[in-house]
Design an enzyme around this catalytic site. Structure first.
Site, short mmCIF file in Angstrom:
data_model
loop_
_atom_site.label_atom_id
_atom_site.label_comp_id
_atom_site.label_asym_id
_atom_site.label_seq_id
_atom_site.Cartn_x
_atom_site.Cartn_y
_atom_site.Cartn_z
N CYS A 173 34.07 62.95 63.68
CA CYS A 173 33.87 61.94 64.61
C CYS A 173 34.51 62.19 65.96
O CYS A 173 34.16 63.03 66.63
CB CYS A 173 33.98 60.66 63.90
SG CYS A 173 33.08 59.17 64.91
N GLU A 226 33.17 61.80 54.80
CA GLU A 226 34.23 61.32 53.93
C GLU A 226 33.91 59.96 53.13
O GLU A 226 34.28 59.64 51.97
CB GLU A 226 35.51 61.16 54.59
CG GLU A 226 35.66 59.90 55.33
CD GLU A 226 35.31 60.15 56.71
OE1 GLU A 226 34.62 60.99 57.19
OE2 GLU A 226 35.78 59.72 57.82
N HIS A 279 30.41 60.29 59.20
CA HIS A 279 31.71 60.45 58.30
C HIS A 279 31.28 60.79 57.06
O HIS A 279 31.17 59.81 56.30
CB HIS A 279 32.27 58.84 58.51
CG HIS A 279 32.98 58.55 59.67
ND1 HIS A 279 34.48 58.63 60.00
CD2 HIS A 279 32.49 57.99 60.62
CE1 HIS A 279 34.70 58.22 61.19
NE2 HIS A 279 33.45 57.94 61.72
N1 GLN Z 1 36.51 56.78 69.43
C1 GLN Z 1 35.31 57.81 69.45
C2 GLN Z 1 33.97 56.97 69.59
O1 GLN Z 1 33.96 55.59 69.49
C3 GLN Z 1 35.27 58.09 67.70
C4 GLN Z 1 35.12 57.29 66.83
C5 GLN Z 1 35.54 57.80 65.25
O2 GLN Z 1 36.38 58.86 65.30
N2 GLN Z 1 35.19 56.94 64.57
O3 GLN Z 1 32.91 57.54 69.77
#
Ligand code: GLN
Length: 535
Positions: A383, A511, A509
């Site tokens: 992410c 995970e 994600h």
């Molecule tokens: N802050 C970034 C976004 O909103 C990544 C979010 C995250 O890592 N879950 O796109």
């Protein structure tokens, strides 16, 4: 199912005793006997969901397929049961009050006074029974967050009292407490447990089973004393001794007979002995690694490992598959400087840059990506970690000076990560990100395809910002390619650098999808790449 059974799990004496793990372990054992089980967490705080909470408060925010931002215990439920949870599996006081207040504003209460009892307690009961009404589950386990005696837990305990009365032998209460050991007198002390049960009794709830957390084995005397003072059967006093890994807890609970006593209390057949072959073989691999590999986890909450719970658990699953002990080196992104990179990453055969929000620690994360990219160290960006990989590549390979995400620099000349159109006018912070499962098409011949062994998969998201496709051609020409895309929106979901030993960035994600019996392929391949690098 009309005869769904309900198990309520409460906690006393202190918080953090592991109600979530006990609930998940019991669920595992019942599942292994052939029952359909789900677990629900009720959280007594006023946030509508944990999505807006800082990880320092309650650790990681876990995301479900249907896009609910939930308590991290749901991650344990999924990892143990290998079944997806949903919005209905996590309810907070904030959500309960929100729905009651919405109803009041609509006039649904027809002029009546709206009160904690019966309106709030009825809504709590409705949310508990909702999962049973789906008709899928034989047993619903409801974990009540917080500790008995907390003011904010009272409506939940009252709801449990009423449900126990209404459901009779279709319900039971398990109370988890602590039995401290006094080193000076070399004694286990049961008084805190007695007091905590008394508090439950004052609220009208008689626990059926007591699970006692302890650092030392309970003597027969201690068991008898607790049974006598708390009105529970002797075989319903269950010891939960500290173990090396949470994954041993189901086995310990089986040895203590927790599943048997629960089935007996609920008037259910034992059916068969729990089938735990896959679980035991995972434990056997976990406990007998043939190698060790060090992987750096770079994030801004590393002083609180719960903030990255699903990531560290995914490494445990992936390590076991590979028979490797993955030693995580927690690297604070704020402490990274050009001068200490080599020292911070010494001995690490892989670098993971973690998800996150906001500007703090970004420079360190970018340095970590650069270090892994330039030194050909296996890299996984998740992410925000993937977004950092894109920004770093833009700045240092494409020479896009000042390239950034518009989350950190709204006016950057090179907005390589930018806000999606449909996110631009959103003002509310809660539940408004791209959340939950989205499809992803995978490019042939990529690392992702090798890992997933298929060309299409569903992945869980939690973010607002995206790879800016305006720059995709520049990236691909320079050697960073998009190997995963959302087929409907064309959004980039995976980036890779084919010239690198193993370099993957994922916008989703992985995970959140790794479980004991289904370790996530991206983590499995990453660990494999790290082992190869070490060799
Ligand atoms: N802050 C970034 C976004 O909103 C990544 C979010 C995250 O890592 N879950 O796109």
């Amino acid at each position: 199912m009309a005869d769904t059974r309900y198990i309520f799990v409460t906690g006393g004496v202190t918080s953090s005793l592991g109600k979530g793990i006990i609930s998940a372990s019991l669920a595992k054992l019942l599942q292994a006997r052939g029952y359909n089980v789900t677990i629900q967490k009720l959280d007594p705080y006023l946030n509508v969901d944990p999505g807006t909470l800082n990880p320092y408060e309650h650790g990681e925010c876990f995301v479900t397929d249907d896009g609910a931002e939930t308590d991290l215990d749901l991650g344990h439920y999924e990892r143990f049961l290998n079944n997806p949870t949903s919005q209905a599996n996590n309810v907070t006081t904030g959500r309960i009050y929100q729905s009651i207040i919405d109803k009041e504003r609509r006039g649904d209460f027809l002029g009546k006074t709206v009160q904690v009892i019966p309106h709030i307690t009825d809504e709590i009961k409705r949310r508990i029974m909702l999962l049973g009404k789906k008709g899928k589950y034989d047993v619903v386990i409801t974990e009540i967050g917080g500790t008995v005696g907390d003011i904010e837990s009272l409506p939940y305990i009252e709801a449990v009292r009423q449900l126990k009365w209404e459901l009779g032998r279709r319900s039971m209460v398990i109370h988890l407490t602590l039995v401290p050991y006094l080193a000076a007198s070399q004694e286990l002390k049961t008084k805190p447990t007695q007091h905590s049960v008394k508090m439950l009794l004052e609220a009208g709830v008689q626990p059926d089973v007591l699970v006692l957390r302890s650092e030392h084995s309970l003597t027969d005397d201690v068991r008898r004393k607790v049974a006598l003072f708390c009105n529970v059967d002797l075989d319903a006093v269950i010891e939960s001794i500290d173990v090396k890994t949470i994954y041993q807890v189901p086995i310990k609970m089986k040895d203590e007979g927790l599943d048997k006593i629960a089935l007996h209390k609920l008037n259910l057949e034992p059916r068969k002995e729990p089938e735990l072959k896959a679980w035991r073989s995972f434990l056997e691999r976990l406990e007998n690694p043939t190698k060790e590999v060090k992987i750096a986890l770079v994030g801004k909450y590393v002083e609180l490992p719960d903030a990255y719970k699903s990531i560290s658990e995914s490494f445990i699953h992936a390590g076991a598959v590979n028979k490797v002990k993955v030693k995580l080196c927690w690297v604070h992104s704020e402490g990274l400087e050009a001068a200490n990179l080599a020292e911070k990453f010494e001995g690490c055969s892989g670098v993971l840059v973690a998800p996150g929000f906001g500007h703090r620690g970004i420079d360190g994360k970018l340095m970590a990506v650069k270090y892994a990219r330039e030194n050909n160290i296996p890299f996984l960006g998740i992410c925000l970690g993937m977004q950092c990989a894109v920004i770093e590549f833009a700045r240092n390979v494409l020479d896009f000076k000042g390239a950034h995400s518009t989350e950190m620099d709204r006016k950057t000349q090179y907005p390589v990560i930018a806000l999606m159109e449909d996110q631009k006018n959103i003002l509310d912070m809660g539940g408004t990100m791209r959340l939950g499962a989205y499809p992803c098409d995978i490019k042939k011949g990529s690392i992702a395809e090798k890992a997933y062994r298929k060309s299409h998969t569903m992945k869980r998201h939690r973010h607002r910002y995206e790879f800016n496709n305006k720059f995709l051609e520049d990236f691909e020409k320079a050697g960073m390619i998009a190997t995963g895309k959302n087929e409907d929106t064309d959004l980039v979901e995976i980036v890779e650098i084919p010239d690198h030993e193993w370099f993957v960035g994922v916008q989703f994600h992985p995970e959140y999808k790794s479980t004991v019996v289904n370790p996530h392929p991206i983590f499995v391949e990453f660990v494999r790449a790290a082992v190869k690098h070490a060799e």
